[in-house]
Motif scaffolding. Structure first.
Motif, PDB file in Angstrom:
ATOM      1  N   THR A   1      51.664  52.322  40.256  1.00 48.20           N
ATOM      2  CA  THR A   1      51.695  50.950  39.766  1.00 48.20           C
ATOM      3  C   THR A   1      50.840  50.829  38.517  1.00 48.20           C
ATOM      4  N   ALA A   2      51.236  49.929  37.625  1.00 43.37           N
ATOM      5  CA  ALA A   2      50.386  49.591  36.493  1.00 43.37           C
ATOM      6  C   ALA A   2      49.214  48.765  37.008  1.00 43.37           C
ATOM      7  N   TYR A   3      48.010  49.054  36.479  1.00 41.82           N
ATOM      8  CA  TYR A   3      46.833  48.294  36.900  1.00 41.82           C
ATOM      9  C   TYR A   3      45.946  48.025  35.691  1.00 41.82           C
ATOM     10  N   ARG A   4      45.797  46.748  35.363  1.00 38.40           N
ATOM     11  CA  ARG A   4      45.022  46.325  34.205  1.00 38.40           C
ATOM     12  C   ARG A   4      45.514  47.074  32.969  1.00 38.40           C
ATOM     13  N   ASP A   5      44.620  47.836  32.302  1.00 40.85           N
ATOM     14  CA  ASP A   5      45.027  48.574  31.112  1.00 40.85           C
ATOM     15  C   ASP A   5      45.301  50.043  31.413  1.00 40.85           C
ATOM     16  N   GLY A   6      45.516  50.367  32.698  1.00 46.22           N
ATOM     17  CA  GLY A   6      45.763  51.749  33.081  1.00 46.22           C
ATOM     18  C   GLY A   6      46.827  51.869  34.154  1.00 46.22           C
ATOM     19  N   LEU A   7      46.609  52.791  35.074  1.00 43.98           N
ATOM     20  CA  LEU A   7      47.625  53.163  36.055  1.00 43.98           C
ATOM     21  C   LEU A   7      46.939  53.591  37.338  1.00 43.98           C
ATOM     22  N   ILE A   8      47.575  53.315  38.476  1.00 37.07           N
ATOM     23  CA  ILE A   8      47.125  53.838  39.767  1.00 37.07           C
ATOM     24  C   ILE A   8      48.208  54.750  40.323  1.00 37.07           C
ATOM     25  N   ALA A   9      47.814  55.964  40.700  1.00 36.78           N
ATOM     26  CA  ALA A   9      48.697  56.895  41.395  1.00 36.78           C
ATOM     27  C   ALA A   9      48.128  57.115  42.792  1.00 36.78           C
ATOM     28  N   ALA A  10      48.945  56.944  43.806  1.00 36.39           N
ATOM     29  CA  ALA A  10      48.491  57.096  45.192  1.00 36.39           C
ATOM     30  C   ALA A  10      49.084  58.353  45.801  1.00 36.39           C
ATOM     31  N   THR A  11      48.248  59.128  46.491  1.00 38.89           N
ATOM     32  CA  THR A  11      48.722  60.248  47.295  1.00 38.89           C
ATOM     33  C   THR A  11      48.747  59.785  48.749  1.00 38.89           C
ATOM     34  N   ARG A  12      48.686  60.704  49.702  1.00 38.86           N
ATOM     35  CA  ARG A  12      48.829  60.308  51.104  1.00 38.86           C
ATOM     36  C   ARG A  12      47.844  59.222  51.522  1.00 38.86           C
ATOM     37  N   GLY A  13      46.566  59.379  51.154  1.00 40.57           N
ATOM     38  CA  GLY A  13      45.587  58.396  51.572  1.00 40.57           C
ATOM     39  C   GLY A  13      44.543  58.090  50.528  1.00 40.57           C
ATOM     40  N   CYS A  14      44.846  58.372  49.257  1.00 44.52           N
ATOM     41  CA  CYS A  14      43.850  58.224  48.208  1.00 44.52           C
ATOM     42  C   CYS A  14      44.455  57.563  46.976  1.00 44.52           C
ATOM     43  N   LEU A  15      43.662  56.732  46.305  1.00 43.55           N
ATOM     44  CA  LEU A  15      44.067  56.106  45.052  1.00 43.55           C
ATOM     45  C   LEU A  15      43.375  56.806  43.890  1.00 43.55           C
ATOM     46  N   TYR A  16      44.131  57.097  42.836  1.00 40.44           N
ATOM     47  CA  TYR A  16      43.601  57.708  41.620  1.00 40.44           C
ATOM     48  C   TYR A  16      43.857  56.747  40.453  1.00 40.44           C
ATOM     49  N   PHE A  17      42.807  56.401  39.739  1.00 38.19           N
ATOM     50  CA  PHE A  17      42.917  55.527  38.576  1.00 38.19           C
ATOM     51  C   PHE A  17      43.037  56.398  37.324  1.00 38.19           C
ATOM     52  N   ILE A  18      44.099  56.165  36.558  1.00 43.13           N
ATOM     53  CA  ILE A  18      44.397  56.979  35.377  1.00 43.13           C
ATOM     54  C   ILE A  18      44.432  56.074  34.158  1.00 43.13           C
ATOM     55  N   GLY A  19      43.611  56.376  33.173  1.00 45.14           N
ATOM     56  CA  GLY A  19      43.576  55.581  31.950  1.00 45.14           C
ATOM     57  C   GLY A  19      42.828  54.271  32.141  1.00 45.14           C
ATOM     58  N   GLY A  20      42.538  53.595  31.044  1.00 43.30           N
ATOM     59  CA  GLY A  20      41.858  52.315  31.115  1.00 43.30           C
ATOM     60  C   GLY A  20      40.387  52.438  31.448  1.00 43.30           C
ATOM     61  N   GLN A  21      39.747  51.324  31.759  1.00 45.46           N
ATOM     62  CA  GLN A  21      38.316  51.292  32.027  1.00 45.46           C
ATOM     63  C   GLN A  21      37.918  52.028  33.294  1.00 45.46           C
ATOM     64  N   LEU A  22      38.822  52.154  34.245  1.00 45.06           N
ATOM     65  CA  LEU A  22      38.508  52.820  35.518  1.00 45.06           C
ATOM     66  C   LEU A  22      39.013  54.260  35.568  1.00 45.06           C
ATOM     67  N   ASP A  23      39.317  54.837  34.421  1.00 45.54           N
ATOM     68  CA  ASP A  23      39.868  56.194  34.362  1.00 45.54           C
ATOM     69  C   ASP A  23      38.977  57.189  35.109  1.00 45.54           C
ATOM     70  N   GLY A  24      39.585  57.961  36.009  1.00 46.80           N
ATOM     71  CA  GLY A  24      38.861  58.967  36.769  1.00 46.80           C
ATOM     72  C   GLY A  24      38.350  58.494  38.119  1.00 46.80           C
ATOM     73  N   LYS A  25      38.383  57.201  38.385  1.00 48.72           N
ATOM     74  CA  LYS A  25      37.914  56.677  39.669  1.00 48.72           C
ATOM     75  C   LYS A  25      38.863  57.083  40.789  1.00 48.72           C
ATOM     76  N   GLN A  26      38.312  57.424  41.949  1.00 53.45           N
ATOM     77  CA  GLN A  26      39.103  57.758  43.124  1.00 53.45           C
ATOM     78  C   GLN A  26      38.583  56.954  44.311  1.00 53.45           C
ATOM     79  N   TYR A  27      39.491  56.647  45.230  1.00 50.06           N
ATOM     80  CA  TYR A  27      39.076  55.933  46.444  1.00 50.06           C
ATOM     81  C   TYR A  27      39.893  56.432  47.622  1.00 50.06           C
ATOM     82  N   GLN A  28      39.191  56.883  48.679  1.00 45.24           N
ATOM     83  CA  GLN A  28      39.856  57.341  49.897  1.00 45.24           C
ATOM     84  C   GLN A  28      40.174  56.129  50.766  1.00 45.24           C
TER      85      GLN A  28
END
Length: 360
Positions: free
Chosen positions: A89-116
């Protein structure tokens, strides 16, 4: 005692829980060949989801990679994760990619953030994410017991452990908005902030509020999945597999289901599929009549391609089909991009392109 008597009555008369009837494809859902005859925009292995970012770029999940695709179909890898990507999904000025149980923030101000998100026994079954206008991330999780790749096992096990979650990236707060859903698949938020998801095994779309889910569109002829807002109002809904009477009957035969799942290869279970017609011993072939090597489009469907255009009230307006015997089955995602509707056929690993002006 009363429940047992009602169950016995239903089985005798074929009503209630024992009813195996399936809604017919008619009215706004009348079959056509729009998906089957659509232009192939591009192909890639293990396609799963797609979305358009705030800057207008199209991104597509292909296995463990996230691709950026331009209007000509040229692809460029923008991220590679350790596990297959199950939602975008698009999120703010970047992107969120989800795997089985984790969110990865790609690009934008939260680039590199991960959440289980989850530590469930299945390892997580996130299948859709979307941005809430207030800044939260809405997440649908299909099952607490089985991963996304084993969705047929969850269906045959009468799964009802789906959840809708809300995550606030700024303070890492996660809350459960709804649970006990029959395979939650899809997340969308309207202009008023109301949250909706598709309840696949319940064949309906529900609105989630205060832990309660209320039906907005029900008794669909297939298993609904991701949905997005349409550019001119209303919604686009994907239906990733069809219902049929044989599967509805098997779902009610507990002993048969258990023995089948214990002794038969999953690809030969009597269950829906994302594609079919590729193996001469797969089920449901006796129901179709082949003439000149062509499977008749009114034969019982094990797989199907279907996108439904919904109004603002979630009632169907019209639909796009790839019928029995077609190639573009297992539709799991759509997006509006460059004046066209892009349709992701997971069964064919293709993204199809249909002009919005031609559809209307």
């Amino acid at each position: 005692m009363l429940k047992q008597l009602k169950r016995a009555r239903d089985r005798f008369f074929g009503t209630g829980e024992a009813d195996t009837s399936v809604p017919v494809l008619d009215g706004p859902l009348k079959p056509n060949h729009l998906l089957e005859n659509a232009e192939v925009f591009f192909q890639a292995p293990d396609l799963e989801d797609l979305c358009v970012m705030a800057d207008g770029r199209l991104v597509v999940a292909s296995g463990m990679t996230v691709l950026c695709v331009d209007p000509t179909g040229c692809q460029q890898t923008i991220a590679t994760l350790a596990e297959p990507v199950q939602a975008l999904t698009a999120y703010r000025d970047g992107l969120i990619a989800a795997t089985r149980g984790c969110l990865y923030f790609i690009g934008g101000q939260l680039d590199g953030k991960q959440y289980q998100v989850t530590t469930s026994a299945s390892g997580g079954c996130i299948n859709a994410v979307c941005e809430h206008p207030e800044g939260a991330v809405i997440i649908s999780e299909g099952s607490e017991h089985y991963p996304q790749t084993e969705w047929t096992r969850d269906l045959l096990s009468t799964g009802a452990t789906g959840r809708v979650l809300q995550y606030w990236p700024d303070n890492d707060q996660l809350s459960v908005l709804a649970h006990g859903l029959k395979y939650a698949f899809g997340a969308v938020v309207d202009e008023q902030g109301h949250i909706y998801t598709a309840e696949s095994w319940g064949h309906r779309i529900v609105r989630v509020a205060n832990g309660v889910s209320s039906s907005m569109c029900q008794d669909l002829p297939g298993y609904p999945s991701r949905l997005i807002q349409a550019g001119d109002g209303g919604y686009w809904l994907t239906v990733f597999a069809p219902r049929n009477q044989l599967v509805e009957f098997v779902l009610r035969e507990t002993g048969f289901k258990r023995e089948m799942m214990a002794t038969v290869d999953p690809k030969y279970w009597i269950a829906p599929a994302l594609c079919s017609g590729q193996d001469f011993i797969e089920p449901l072939q006796q129901g179709g009549v082949r003439q000149m090597g062509v499977l008749k489009p009114w034969a019982p469907a094990r797989s199907y391609g279907l996108v439904v255009r919904l109004g603002a009230d979630f009632q169907p307006l019209y639909s796009l089909h790839s019928r029995v015997g077609g190639r573009h089955h297992g539709v799991t995602a759509v997006a509006e991009f460059d004046g066209a509707l892009l349709v992701l056929s997971k069964g064919a690993n293709k993204v199809l392109r249909l002009s919005l002006s031609d559809i209307k």
